[in-house]
Scaffold this motif. Structure first.
Motif, short mmCIF file in Angstrom:
data_model
loop_
_atom_site.label_atom_id
_atom_site.label_comp_id
_atom_site.label_asym_id
_atom_site.label_seq_id
_atom_site.Cartn_x
_atom_site.Cartn_y
_atom_site.Cartn_z
N PHE A 763 -4.01 -63.76 -9.08
CA PHE A 763 -2.98 -63.12 -9.92
C PHE A 763 -2.26 -61.99 -9.18
O PHE A 763 -1.49 -61.25 -9.79
N ALA A 764 -2.52 -61.86 -7.89
CA ALA A 764 -1.95 -60.73 -7.14
C ALA A 764 -0.43 -60.77 -7.11
O ALA A 764 0.23 -59.73 -7.16
N ARG A 765 0.13 -61.99 -7.03
CA ARG A 765 1.60 -62.08 -6.97
C ARG A 765 2.24 -61.53 -8.25
O ARG A 765 3.21 -60.77 -8.19
N ILE A 766 1.66 -61.90 -9.40
CA ILE A 766 2.19 -61.39 -10.68
C ILE A 766 2.01 -59.88 -10.75
O ILE A 766 2.91 -59.14 -11.18
N ALA A 767 0.83 -59.40 -10.32
CA ALA A 767 0.56 -57.96 -10.37
C ALA A 767 1.54 -57.19 -9.50
O ALA A 767 2.09 -56.16 -9.92
N GLN A 768 1.79 -57.70 -8.27
CA GLN A 768 2.69 -56.99 -7.37
C GLN A 768 4.13 -57.03 -7.87
O GLN A 768 4.88 -56.05 -7.76
N ALA A 769 4.53 -58.14 -8.47
CA ALA A 769 5.89 -58.22 -9.01
C ALA A 769 6.06 -57.26 -10.18
O ALA A 769 7.08 -56.56 -10.29
N THR A 770 5.04 -57.19 -11.05
CA THR A 770 5.11 -56.28 -12.19
C THR A 770 5.12 -54.83 -11.72
O THR A 770 5.89 -54.00 -12.23
N LEU A 771 4.29 -54.53 -10.73
CA LEU A 771 4.25 -53.16 -10.20
C LEU A 771 5.57 -52.79 -9.57
O LEU A 771 6.08 -51.67 -9.75
N TYR A 772 6.19 -53.73 -8.82
CA TYR A 772 7.48 -53.48 -8.19
C TYR A 772 8.56 -53.24 -9.26
O TYR A 772 9.40 -52.35 -9.12
N CYS A 773 8.47 -54.02 -10.34
CA CYS A 773 9.44 -53.86 -11.44
C CYS A 773 9.31 -52.48 -12.09
O CYS A 773 10.30 -51.85 -12.45
N ILE A 774 8.06 -52.02 -12.22
CA ILE A 774 7.83 -50.69 -12.82
C ILE A 774 8.35 -49.59 -11.89
O ILE A 774 9.05 -48.66 -12.32
N LEU A 775 8.01 -49.70 -10.60
CA LEU A 775 8.38 -48.63 -9.65
C LEU A 775 9.88 -48.53 -9.44
O LEU A 775 10.39 -47.45 -9.11
N THR A 776 10.59 -49.62 -9.62
CA THR A 776 12.04 -49.58 -9.42
C THR A 776 12.79 -49.07 -10.65
O THR A 776 13.97 -48.70 -10.54
N GLN A 777 12.12 -49.03 -11.81
CA GLN A 777 12.81 -48.62 -13.04
C GLN A 777 12.31 -47.30 -13.62
O GLN A 777 12.91 -46.77 -14.56
N TYR A 778 11.21 -46.77 -13.08
CA TYR A 778 10.70 -45.49 -13.56
C TYR A 778 10.58 -44.54 -12.38
O TYR A 778 10.21 -44.94 -11.27
N THR A 779 10.87 -43.28 -12.65
CA THR A 779 10.73 -42.27 -11.61
C THR A 779 9.25 -41.93 -11.41
O THR A 779 8.42 -42.17 -12.29
N SER A 780 8.94 -41.37 -10.26
CA SER A 780 7.55 -40.99 -9.98
C SER A 780 7.07 -39.91 -10.95
O SER A 780 5.90 -39.90 -11.34
N ASP A 781 7.97 -39.02 -11.35
CA ASP A 781 7.58 -37.97 -12.29
C ASP A 781 7.18 -38.57 -13.64
O ASP A 781 6.21 -38.13 -14.27
N ALA A 782 7.94 -39.57 -14.09
CA ALA A 782 7.63 -40.20 -15.38
C ALA A 782 6.28 -40.91 -15.34
O ALA A 782 5.52 -40.89 -16.32
N ILE A 783 5.98 -41.52 -14.19
CA ILE A 783 4.69 -42.22 -14.07
C ILE A 783 3.54 -41.22 -13.99
O ILE A 783 2.48 -41.41 -14.60
N LEU A 784 3.73 -40.13 -13.26
CA LEU A 784 2.67 -39.13 -13.11
C LEU A 784 2.37 -38.38 -14.40
O LEU A 784 1.30 -37.76 -14.54
N LEU A 785 3.29 -38.42 -15.36
CA LEU A 785 3.04 -37.76 -16.65
C LEU A 785 2.04 -38.53 -17.51
O LEU A 785 1.50 -37.99 -18.48
N LEU A 786 1.79 -39.79 -17.16
CA LEU A 786 0.82 -40.58 -17.92
C LEU A 786 -0.58 -40.00 -17.71
O LEU A 786 -0.94 -39.62 -16.59
N PRO A 787 -1.40 -39.92 -18.77
CA PRO A 787 -2.72 -39.28 -18.66
C PRO A 787 -3.61 -39.87 -17.58
O PRO A 787 -4.32 -39.16 -16.89
N SER A 788 -3.60 -41.20 -17.43
CA SER A 788 -4.50 -41.85 -16.46
C SER A 788 -3.75 -42.34 -15.23
O SER A 788 -4.21 -43.27 -14.55
N ALA A 789 -2.59 -41.76 -14.93
CA ALA A 789 -1.77 -42.25 -13.83
C ALA A 789 -2.50 -42.18 -12.48
O ALA A 789 -2.49 -43.14 -11.70
N LYS A 790 -3.16 -41.06 -12.21
CA LYS A 790 -3.82 -40.89 -10.91
C LYS A 790 -4.95 -41.91 -10.72
O LYS A 790 -5.11 -42.48 -9.64
N ASP A 791 -5.71 -42.13 -11.77
CA ASP A 791 -6.80 -43.11 -11.67
C ASP A 791 -6.26 -44.52 -11.46
O ASP A 791 -6.81 -45.30 -10.66
N LEU A 792 -5.17 -44.86 -12.17
CA LEU A 792 -4.59 -46.19 -12.03
C LEU A 792 -4.04 -46.41 -10.63
O LEU A 792 -4.25 -47.47 -10.02
#
Length: 845
Positions: A763-792
């Motif tokens: 399932f790595a291809r789906i995971a990497q595509a989804t991760l790429y989709c998230i990283l291209t549409q959300y800023t790093s600050d928005a992702i880091l505001l998530l409570p478990s962002a660092k662990d994820l």
């Protein structure tokens, strides 16, 4: 079985709906100006209580040192507290967090007061100094020296024209400080002992000052002249004194008009009222029967017209000023160990509780108001209540048992009334049980002297029927003295428990000699002995419907016995320490037990299985009480806490049915969305249903469909739709848009799915595509505001590196194949042409 044949559903769920715990262990008490909150000292912490219900709203954690004093701003925004660590902490009462903390004195702060503007706080210390602090800025504005000992009281003068501070010490001197000139304006000497209270009149802008102390006098001073006007001898050590609001109606028949009234409280444990203008005592509160408390502080609540007396045994007594100081409420601050308890009252809304004191405490479980009943001279060890709820028996270390009549609608002094005493045992009475039949005809007691006594309660039948007659009789001639019908030695060691059967024909005793015995009530003859426990028997209980009895023991087991042949039917194991108490539930089909391991367990008798374990106590649970309706059960133990549990089995079943129905509806909706390829709604619903596999399937279908469409378009000639699909990261612009518009909680959940998918190479291809989709549409600050962002992120990174390493290796291997083909072509190009001709000839043939 029950006569109506109605089947009761087995219980499987209990929720803690209320806890009665220690809220005051001695020290400072304060109220908010609007009288909605009560602040109490509990060891090194400060508890915030709701004034109406008595329940804890918040807990202000201290610095591991005992709190010495605190004060609340008049505007109610902050609380300033001092502890033995010499630190002062300022708490925000909106967030209940510390705003600042600083060291104040070289010794603990003893007294504290905040001015009317909520700007300054004055602190008096054991180092003989007085300091004034700016609360919001946290710095010292004044430092006054002059007292020769402890500073025991500080008070700001209410005048707005000139800001003055009055302080008093244990040397009896009172000093007046001018904050403008920073000088001592006067030293008032009249007291000869510790001054405990300072107050000012409110109707004349503080023209008169009232002081009181442990020299048994109240002094009235002229503020302007700084002279003593009057000394009122009160003939008791005064711990608290103050002034009621001008022209307060007290409900007393007074000679003339007493506009200004002084209240005092001290070692006698009674509040007294004095006329400030004449110095005469106008009222002395009648102390409750057998009460031994003294007041350490008294606070006046002007809005509700209450005087709150704080006692030396950690109780808060509320008296109504307009009703001749009638006690209207009582909050018990500290319970020590909960030894035994039982539900009482006609509606069983009250708990009769025995603690490590000689008082019987009766709690109202609705508002935590408590009645204290005095009668024993030593610690109460056991409690038993009649099924009617109005008759209670107690046994004590004073070798006696008492009968109480409970009538919570009566006046305060008659709500819990001792109507009879049973004297005869040579040692402490550790077990007691009332007959459950109509009229409560007898009582059985067991003692450390190993004997059992039966007491005839028939002389009390007229008192049980008429509480008013009982109150009149007790006030005239005192409690009735009971006589025992028979006495015999029942066991070889201490008797821990006694239980009377529901039909009042037999009773059982449990002892430290590892046995339980069954006795005939009428003759006291032994009917059988239950042997099998390896340690002492702590508790015995009869089934309400069957001829069986349950026993608990220090050997960590509970046993069920037959009353026909006195044989053991079942043994229940599950507790990790002594099993201390047991009760039958659900018409005798279930058992609830408590143990020294701090656990409450619910058992099904049929299969001897534990169906529920409740873990909320921090120490051994001595006692368990149930209502007749079994809606509520209460547990109490060595952690000084009473937990009230509600049977929520039906609510839990209804909630599960609703959740299942809702889940089925959402599953059907998800299937409908997928059938019409509405991926936008399908993805949102899969996230809300927490179904990562369905979401993975959706992403796989979308990407595979796009790839097939792209291949078909490539063969037929690319069109615009194929190009736009190829440009989408997830294979569909609609899916990309949904991922880019997720709420923070949904985004966090999706990243959690990506983390799990990424651990599997399939399932790595789906995971990497989804991760790429998230990283291209959300800023790093928005992702880091998530409570478990660092662990994820830390979990995704190593697997992603492993996948890219694998792809790099594949790419390298593909270069080797490329090189091999080119090398073969360069070595024998003619052979390649011959091979091609042979192929052409074979095709022609």
């Amino acid at each position: 079985m029950s006569g109506d044949g109605e089947k009761m559903a087995a219980k499987s769920c209990f929720d803690c709906v209320k806890s009665i715990e220690s809220v005051y262990t001695g020290g400072c008490v304060a109220t908010s100006k609007d009288e909605q909150r009560l602040y109490t000292t509990c060891n090194e912490d400060i508890f915030v209580l709701d004034m109406a219900s008595g329940e804890k709203v918040a807990e202000l954690k201290g610095d591991t040192e005992t709190v010495t004093t605190f004060a609340v701003k008049p505007d109610g925004t902050h609380l300033v507290a001092a502890s033995r660590s010499m630190q002062i902490s300022v708490w925000d009462l909106a967030t209940f967090k510390t705003v600042r903390s600083f060291k104040a004195h070289e010794a603990p702060v003893i007294a504290m007061d905040i001015d009317a503007s909520s700007t300054l706080v004055a602190t008096g210390s054991a180092d003989s100094t007085v300091k004034v602090w700016d609360i919001d800025r946290g710095y010292c504005t004044h430092n006054f020296k002059g007292h020769g000992g402890l500073v025991t009281s500080v008070k700001f003068h209410p005048s707005k024209e000139k800001l003055c501070l009055v302080t008093a010490g244990d040397d009896g001197t009172i000093r007046v400080w001018n904050l403008g000139t920073r000088k001592c304006e006067a030293v008032l000497e009249s007291h000869v002992s510790v001054v405990r209270s300072i107050d000012f009149t409110s109707d004349d802008d503080g023209a008169h000052m009232v002081t009181a102390g442990r020299d048994s006098v109240v002094n009235i001073w002229s503020w302007k002249r700084r002279l003593l006007i009057r000394t009122i001898p009160v003939y008791e050590t005064v711990e608290a004194a103050g002034l009621l609001a001008t022209n307060t109606q007290t409900g007393l028949d007074l000679d003339g008009n007493c506009a200004r009234i002084i209240y005092t409280g001290g070692e006698k444990g009674a509040i007294r009222l004095w006329d400030m203008d004449t110095g005469k005592e106008i009222f002395e509160q009648k102390k409750e029967l057998n009460a031994k408390h003294a007041f350490v502080d008294v606070q006046y609540l002007p809005q509700s017209q209450h005087l709150v007396g704080i006692t030396n045994d950690q109780n808060l007594l509320f008296y109504k000023v307009t009703k001749r100081l009638e006690r209207v409420r009582q909050i018990v601050g500290y319970n020590e160990e909960i030894i035994d308890m039982a539900y009482v009252g006609h509606d069983q809304a009250h708990l009769a509780v025995a603690t490590n004191t000689e008082q019987l405490r009766v709690y109202n479980t609705k508002d935590l108001n408590c009645e204290l009943a005095y009668g024993h001279s030593d610690i109460i060890l056991c409690v038993s209540a009649h099924s009617k709820g109005s008759i209670v028996a107690t046994g004590s270390k004073d070798n006696t048992a008492l009968i109480w009549l409970v009538n919570m609608s009566a006046p305060p002094n008659q709500r819990v009334l001792c109507v009879a005493t049973a004297v005869g045992h040579a040692k402490a009475v550790g077990a007691v049980c009332l007959a459950q039949g109509a009229g409560c005809p007898f009582m059985i007691t067991g003692s450390e002297d190993r004997t059992v006594k039966m007491w005839d309660l028939s002389p009390l039948s007229s008192l049980f029927d008429s509480p008013q007659r009982a109150a009149a009789l007790v006030s005239e001639s005192g409690p009735v003295k009971l006589r025992s019908t028979y006495t015999f030695q029942a066991h070889e060691k201490d008797i821990n428990s006694i239980c009377v059967a529901p039909n009042d024909a037999v009773f059982a005793t449990g002892s430290q000699d590892k046995t339980a015995k069954i006795w005939d009530v009428t003759s006291g003859k032994a009917l059988g002995t239950l042997q099998g426990h390896r340690r002492g028997v702590w508790n015995v209980a009869f089934s309400p419907v069957d001829r069986v009895i349950a026993t608990t023991s220090g050997d960590r087991t509970m046993k069920l016995w037959s009353l026909s042949d006195f044989g053991c039917l079942k043994t229940f194991e599950g507790h990790t320490n002594s099993v201390l108490c047991v009760e039958f539930l659900t018409k005798g089909t279930q058992l609830m037990t408590t143990g020294s391991d701090g656990l409450v367990k619910l058992w099904n008798i049929k299969d001897a299985e534990c169906v529920l374990t409740l873990d909320k106590h921090e120490s051994k649970i001595w006692t368990l009480a149930k209502q007749h309706t079994e809606v509520h059960v209460a547990t109490g133990g060595a952690d000084s806490v009473i937990h009230i549990w509600k049977d929520t089995t039906q609510e839990h079943i209804d909630r599960l049915h609703m959740e299942e129905a809702k889940l089925l509806e959402q599953q059907q909706a998800l299937d409908n969305f997928l059938s019409v390829k509405d991926y936008r709604n399908a993805i949102n619903l899969a996230l809300s249903l927490n179904q990562p596999h369905r979401l993975l399937t959706i992403f796989q279908e979308v990407m595979m469909a796009t790839e097939h469409h792209h291949l078909a378009s490539a063969n037929d000639g690319a069109d615009d739709s194929a190009q736009s699909a190829n440009a989408a990261i997830m294979g569909s612009a609609a899916v990309d848009q949904v991922i880019g518009s997720l709420a923070p909680d949904q985004l966090e959940r999706l990243l959690g799915y990506v983390r799990n998918w990424n651990t599997n190479g399939k399932f790595a291809r789906i995971a990497q595509a989804t991760l790429y989709c998230i990283l291209t549409q959300y800023t790093s600050d928005a992702i880091l505001l998530l409570p478990s962002a660092k662990d994820l992120i830390s979990a995704v990174q190593p697997y992603s590196e492993r996948h890219f390493t694998r792809l790099d290796n594949l790419l390298t291997d593909s270069f080797i194949i490329d090189y091999t083909l080119h090398a073969m072509d360069s070595v024998n190009p003619a052979g390649m042409e011959a091979l091609s001709l042979d192929n052409d000839d074979s095709e022609c043939e």
